[in-house]
Design an enzyme around this catalytic site. Structure first.
Site: not given
Ligand SMILES: [Zn+2]
Length: 123
Positions: A25, A71, A73, A84
């Protein structure tokens, strides 16, 4: 500041970063200029998670052009996780998640409370 959209080149970069970091990530902060999201500040380290992003924010000076966060996934589920939702309100109002396989439509923008938000893509 109301956000009108995201610059197309930046969106391409956000998806590219997802591909490059996969299966890890990555996370970054998004900056706006005159209502258009124009810039990413990648969080330090080769891989960043939402958790490490929270730690980073504690050390960061106030940035008035901070629009939100981005970000990835790697599991391809483009929906905010509980972590989150705890993180979003700390960094601004607009939060982009990009997901595997990081193709042109594999992203979505969410508000700080996790509701989907439509933002334009601006050339
Ligand atoms: Zn996330």
């Amino acid at each position: 500041m109301r956000i009108r959209g995201i610059r197309k080149d930046l969106l391409s970069l956000l998806l590219q970063l997802g591909r490059e970091q996969h299966p890890n990530e990555y996370a970054g902060l998004l900056r706006e200029e005159e209502g258009i999201i124009e810039e990413i500040n990648l969080l330090p380290g080769t891989t960043s998670t939402v958790r490490s992003a929270s730690l980073f924010l504690d050390m960061m000076p106030l940035d008035t052009h901070l629009a939100g966060s981005v970000h990835s996934h790697p599991n391809g589920v483009i929906r905010p996780s509980d972590a989150d939702l705890a993180f979003f309100p700390r960094t601004g109002r607009y939060h982009i998640i990009v997901g595997f396989p990081y193709e042109v439509d594999d992203w979505r923008c969410f508000s700080a409370n996790g509701m989907p938000v439509d933002i334009g893509v601006i050339d």
